[in-house]
Design an enzyme around this catalytic site. Structure first.
Site, short mmCIF file in Angstrom:
data_model
loop_
_atom_site.label_atom_id
_atom_site.label_comp_id
_atom_site.label_asym_id
_atom_site.label_seq_id
_atom_site.Cartn_x
_atom_site.Cartn_y
_atom_site.Cartn_z
N LYS A 11 0.48 12.04 6.91
CA LYS A 11 -0.11 12.12 8.25
C LYS A 11 0.89 11.81 9.37
O LYS A 11 1.97 11.26 9.13
CB LYS A 11 -1.29 11.14 8.32
N TYR A 51 -11.48 19.12 8.32
CA TYR A 51 -12.31 17.92 8.21
C TYR A 51 -13.78 18.18 8.57
O TYR A 51 -14.49 17.25 8.94
CB TYR A 51 -11.75 16.81 9.10
N PHE A 59 -16.06 9.09 14.14
CA PHE A 59 -14.60 9.12 14.27
C PHE A 59 -14.02 10.53 14.22
O PHE A 59 -12.80 10.70 14.19
CB PHE A 59 -13.95 8.24 13.19
N ARG A 87 -5.16 9.13 -5.83
CA ARG A 87 -5.98 8.17 -5.09
C ARG A 87 -5.58 6.72 -5.43
O ARG A 87 -5.61 5.85 -4.57
CB ARG A 87 -7.48 8.42 -5.34
N ARG A 104 -0.92 3.05 1.17
CA ARG A 104 -1.60 2.57 2.39
C ARG A 104 -1.39 1.08 2.62
O ARG A 104 -1.31 0.64 3.78
CB ARG A 104 -3.08 2.94 2.32
N ASN A 114 -3.70 6.16 8.59
CA ASN A 114 -3.54 5.58 7.24
C ASN A 114 -2.56 6.36 6.36
O ASN A 114 -2.67 6.35 5.15
CB ASN A 114 -4.91 5.37 6.57
N HIS A 117 -3.51 11.55 3.25
CA HIS A 117 -4.82 12.04 2.82
C HIS A 117 -4.67 12.57 1.41
O HIS A 117 -3.63 13.15 1.08
CB HIS A 117 -5.30 13.19 3.73
N GLU A 128 -9.12 22.51 -0.80
CA GLU A 128 -8.14 22.00 0.16
C GLU A 128 -6.76 22.60 -0.09
O GLU A 128 -6.03 22.89 0.86
CB GLU A 128 -8.10 20.47 0.09
P1 CMP Z 1 -8.78 10.84 4.89
O1 CMP Z 1 -8.53 10.60 3.45
O2 CMP Z 1 -7.85 11.72 5.62
O3 CMP Z 1 -10.27 11.42 5.06
C1 CMP Z 1 -11.01 11.23 6.25
C2 CMP Z 1 -10.33 10.31 7.20
O4 CMP Z 1 -11.15 9.79 8.19
C3 CMP Z 1 -9.87 9.09 6.44
O5 CMP Z 1 -8.79 9.42 5.61
C4 CMP Z 1 -9.56 8.12 7.57
O6 CMP Z 1 -8.24 8.23 8.05
C5 CMP Z 1 -10.51 8.61 8.64
N1 CMP Z 1 -11.50 7.58 8.90
C6 CMP Z 1 -12.43 7.11 8.05
N2 CMP Z 1 -13.15 6.15 8.64
C7 CMP Z 1 -12.66 6.00 9.89
C8 CMP Z 1 -12.98 5.17 10.97
N3 CMP Z 1 -13.97 4.28 10.89
N4 CMP Z 1 -12.26 5.31 12.09
C9 CMP Z 1 -11.26 6.22 12.18
N5 CMP Z 1 -10.93 7.06 11.17
C10 CMP Z 1 -11.61 6.93 10.03
#
Ligand code: CMP
Length: 140
Positions: A11, A51, A59, A87, A104, A114, A117, A128
């Site tokens: 990311k 997404y 969010f 994961r 992470r 984070n 993904h 995906e």
């Molecule tokens: P990802 O694995 O990319 O899949 C969905 C993403 O949404 C997740 O990682 C987080 O980075 C993001 N996400 C999930 N919960 C929140 C939150 N409460 N606030 C902001 N981003 C979020």
């Protein structure tokens, strides 16, 4: 045990900090092979489409604006049980809950920024991977 492929995204928070190589080393040390990889800058529309499953979440705007804010590295990772293995290597979505030694825990700034993904199921991994890669761009 089955050889699988999963979609990974390094990311913007990680590409901004020049962490692509460090994170790739963790995938490789964890037994995954990078069989497809490209650095791209997503448009907001692309991020919204990718997404879409989260479109009703609070969010969603923050997530899609962040993911289209700077380059990302999209990758196909291959290996035994690659979806779950990746994961484990990534750790919990929220870095506060991620185990020691995970990507992470080491690099994520917060739950949104984070660093990586990874697909959550094999079914989603197939969708995906196809979202970003043509068959000929994956070399196993
Ligand atoms: P990802 O694995 O990319 O899949 C969905 C993403 O949404 C997740 O990682 C987080 O980075 C993001 N996400 C999930 N919960 C929140 C939150 N409460 N606030 C902001 N981003 C979020």
């Amino acid at each position: 045990m089955a050889v699988e492929r999963t979609l990974s995204i390094i990311k913007p928070d990680a590409t901004n900090r020049n962490l692509t190589g460090a994170i790739n080393a963790m995938f490789e040390a964890g037994g995954l092979r990078i069989v497809g990889q490209k650095r791209i800058k997503m448009t907001l529309g692309q991020a919204q489409k990718f997404y879409e499953i989260h479109k009703d979440k609070g969010f969603f705007a923050e997530l899609t604006e962040f993911m289209s804010s700077a380059p990302v590295v999209v990758q196909v990772l291959e290996g035994e049980n690659a979806v779950s293995r990746n994961r484990e290597i990534m750790g919990d979505t929220n870095p506060d809950n991620a185990k020691e030694g995970t990507v992470r825990k080491k690099y994520a700034l917060n739950i949104g920024e984070n660093s990586v993904h990874g697909s959550d199921t094999l079914e989603n991994a197939k969708k995906e991977v196809a979202f970003f890669f043509k068959d000929e761009e994956i070399v196993g």
